[in-house]
Design an enzyme around this catalytic site. Structure first.
Site, PDB file in Angstrom:
ATOM      1  N   LYS A 105     103.949  52.209  -2.351  1.00 20.95           N
ATOM      2  CA  LYS A 105     103.351  50.884  -2.431  1.00 20.95           C
ATOM      3  C   LYS A 105     104.403  49.818  -2.758  1.00 20.95           C
ATOM      4  O   LYS A 105     104.640  48.956  -1.939  1.00 20.95           O
ATOM      5  CB  LYS A 105     102.203  50.853  -3.432  1.00 20.95           C
ATOM      6  CG  LYS A 105     100.895  51.374  -2.856  1.00 20.95           C
ATOM      7  CD  LYS A 105     100.625  52.818  -3.150  1.00 20.95           C
ATOM      8  CE  LYS A 105      99.345  53.330  -2.501  1.00 20.95           C
ATOM      9  NZ  LYS A 105      98.807  54.485  -3.203  1.00 20.95           N
ATOM     10  N   TRP A 133      91.003  56.935  -7.526  1.00 20.08           N
ATOM     11  CA  TRP A 133      92.201  57.639  -8.014  1.00 20.08           C
ATOM     12  C   TRP A 133      92.009  58.093  -9.449  1.00 20.08           C
ATOM     13  O   TRP A 133      92.394  59.205  -9.819  1.00 20.08           O
ATOM     14  CB  TRP A 133      93.442  56.762  -7.866  1.00 20.08           C
ATOM     15  CG  TRP A 133      93.728  56.420  -6.429  1.00 20.08           C
ATOM     16  CD1 TRP A 133      93.735  55.175  -5.864  1.00 20.08           C
ATOM     17  CD2 TRP A 133      94.019  57.346  -5.358  1.00 20.08           C
ATOM     18  NE1 TRP A 133      94.016  55.274  -4.517  1.00 20.08           N
ATOM     19  CE2 TRP A 133      94.189  56.581  -4.188  1.00 20.08           C
ATOM     20  CE3 TRP A 133      94.153  58.732  -5.287  1.00 20.08           C
ATOM     21  CZ2 TRP A 133      94.489  57.165  -2.955  1.00 20.08           C
ATOM     22  CZ3 TRP A 133      94.447  59.313  -4.056  1.00 20.08           C
ATOM     23  CH2 TRP A 133      94.616  58.540  -2.913  1.00 20.08           C
ATOM     24  N   ASP A 152      98.742  55.558 -14.442  1.00 17.24           N
ATOM     25  CA  ASP A 152      99.035  55.607 -13.017  1.00 17.24           C
ATOM     26  C   ASP A 152      99.271  54.157 -12.587  1.00 17.24           C
ATOM     27  O   ASP A 152      98.336  53.357 -12.549  1.00 17.24           O
ATOM     28  CB  ASP A 152      97.837  56.216 -12.275  1.00 17.24           C
ATOM     29  CG  ASP A 152      98.012  56.209 -10.762  1.00 17.24           C
ATOM     30  OD1 ASP A 152      99.032  55.697 -10.267  1.00 17.24           O
ATOM     31  OD2 ASP A 152      97.112  56.740 -10.068  1.00 17.24           O
TER      32      ASP A 152
HETATM   33  C1  LIG Z   1      98.022  55.614  -3.471  1.00 21.72           C
HETATM   34  C2  LIG Z   1      97.617  55.944  -4.845  1.00 21.72           C
HETATM   35  C3  LIG Z   1      97.579  57.264  -5.317  1.00 21.72           C
HETATM   36  C4  LIG Z   1      97.852  58.468  -4.439  1.00 21.72           C
HETATM   37  O1  LIG Z   1      99.187  58.572  -4.199  1.00 21.72           O
HETATM   38  P1  LIG Z   1      99.776  59.826  -3.380  1.00 21.72           P
HETATM   39  O2  LIG Z   1     101.235  59.550  -3.469  1.00 21.72           O
HETATM   40  O3  LIG Z   1      99.221  59.744  -2.003  1.00 21.72           O
HETATM   41  O4  LIG Z   1      99.377  61.077  -4.076  1.00 21.72           O
HETATM   42  C5  LIG Z   1      97.241  57.472  -6.645  1.00 21.72           C
HETATM   43  N1  LIG Z   1      96.934  56.450  -7.456  1.00 21.72           N
HETATM   44  C6  LIG Z   1      96.941  55.173  -7.035  1.00 21.72           C
HETATM   45  C7  LIG Z   1      96.593  54.077  -7.982  1.00 21.72           C
HETATM   46  C8  LIG Z   1      97.278  54.878  -5.719  1.00 21.72           C
HETATM   47  O5  LIG Z   1      97.293  53.602  -5.292  1.00 21.72           O
END
Ligand SMILES: *Cc1c(COP(=O)(O)O)cnc(C)c1O
Length: 355
Positions: A190, A99, A166
């Site tokens: 999540k 990511w 993030d």
């Molecule tokens: C799941 C995830 C993403 C991607 O998220 P989307 O909503 O599918 O774009 C980005 N960063 C992290 C750390 C993730 O766990």
């Protein structure tokens, strides 16, 4: 049979969230209408949005000068929105996983990117340390929890520049010093809600400093000004997010959640370290308390598929590791009960006895 949900995302939600959302799909706030068919401009839904924003501020102790925004597009859209809105000349990024790599790729479209450190050469099994963040960057971007590789940064780093993070897979698993950050973002699927909405906390003073034109929908100021209602928001995921936030508050807030999460993770890591069949993939000091990645020891490698099959028969769901790591991954998000971790541990012990 009782299912134990270890999916990495979309992932387990509290029964409180699921039940209240299901009820609102049938009759939303006593309106006699479904949540699916009501105007986002209705006073009932406006109240949901307002409360969902306010509760984030309360739970994470968000200081004044910051706004909470709910947007579509996933965390992946934030990979481009962040540099679009903040990157003037140069930004620093820490590369700790897939990511983070995706975020770096997007930022390069907007300016210079200094990757201050990377653990790519070791397949992201650790969090780089001892790096220097240049003072002349517009921000430093980190990924606090690396969902795929099972490593985590559990402290807000001390750097001389604004942070952007993030926090998709570990938000609400610890108290955060929000004042250190210009932007925090998290895809909901999540620890918050079903897929379809992203939570963003943004320092208003950080905006309006880039010279480039920003399309209306990609400008954070558009959504701040309109309280996340510039256009039609994802109503159902926002409603579900509000239920989760209420549930978190009822449980006692992020400190209580952190204690529960740490306890669950310690139980599972202890078993991985004890059990002769398994070993963890991340270095011990950087192990994530949200996503526990493990594989079978070399001499038992050929048993991996059999273990997945055995665990599935015991009700375990979603424990297959991401293809870039292999083996197994058990995601222990906030809503996962300790009893599910205990069930997985029993399964591992029973499998060990058989082999
Ligand atoms: C799941 C995830 C993403 C991607 O998220 P989307 O909503 O599918 O774009 C980005 N960063 C992290 C750390 C993730 O766990």
């Amino acid at each position: 049979m009782k299912k134990h949900n270890f999916y990495a995302g979309p992932s387990i939600l509290s029964q409180y969230t699921i039940k209240n959302t299901a009820d609102a799909v049938l009759d939303f706030a006593g309106t006699g209408l479904s949540l699916l068919e009501i105007s986002h401009r209705s006073k009932e839904f406006s109240a949901v949005m307002d409360e969902a924003r306010a509760l984030v501020k309360e739970l994470l102790d968000v200081p004044t000068g910051y706004d909470v925004v709910y947007l579509g597009g996933g965390a992946s859209l934030q990979f481009c929105m962040v540099p679009f809105n903040l990157l003037k000349k140069k930004a620093a990024y820490l590369e700790t996983g897939t990511w983070a790599g995706n975020a770096i790729k997007e930022a390069k479209l907007f300016g210079e990117v200094d990757v201050v450190a990377s653990s790519k050469e070791a397949n992201f099994t650790y969090i780089p340390k001892g790096y220097t963040v240049p003072k002349d960057v517009d921000y430093f971007h980190i990924t606090t929890n690396n969902t795929i590789f099972g490593t985590e940064i559990r402290q807000d780093p001390d750097v001389a520049v604004p942070l952007v993070a993030d926090m998709s897979s570990d938000i609400f698993s610890r108290p955060i010093d929000v004042s250190k950050y210009d932007i925090i973002y998290a895809g909901a699927q999540k620890n918050i809600a079903p897929a379809g909405v992203t939570l963003i906390i943004v320092r208003e003073g950080a905006l309006g400093q880039v010279e480039r034109a920003i399309p209306t929908m990609l400008d954070y100021r558009t959504h701040i000004k309109k309280g996340s209602m510039f256009n039609t928001p994802p109503c159902l995921p926002v409603f579900a997010a509000l239920q989760t936030l209420k549930y978190y508050k009822e449980l006692g807030g992020v400190k209580v959640l952190e204690k529960m999460d740490k306890e669950k993770a310690a139980l599972l890591y202890d078993e991985i370290d004890r059990n002769k069949l398994f070993k963890g993939t991340a270095v011990a000091e950087d192990r994530s308390i949200m996503n526990v990645c493990f594989v079978m020891n070399e001499e038992y490698k050929e048993l991996e598929e059999e273990f997945i099959k055995f665990a599935t028969e015991q009700g375990m769901v979603g424990i297959k590791g991401h293809r870039s790591v292999g083996g197994f991954r058990a995601s222990l998000y906030n809503a996962l009960p300790k009893s599910s971790v205990e069930a997985l541990i029993s399964t591992m012990q029973e499998f060990e006895r058989k082999h």
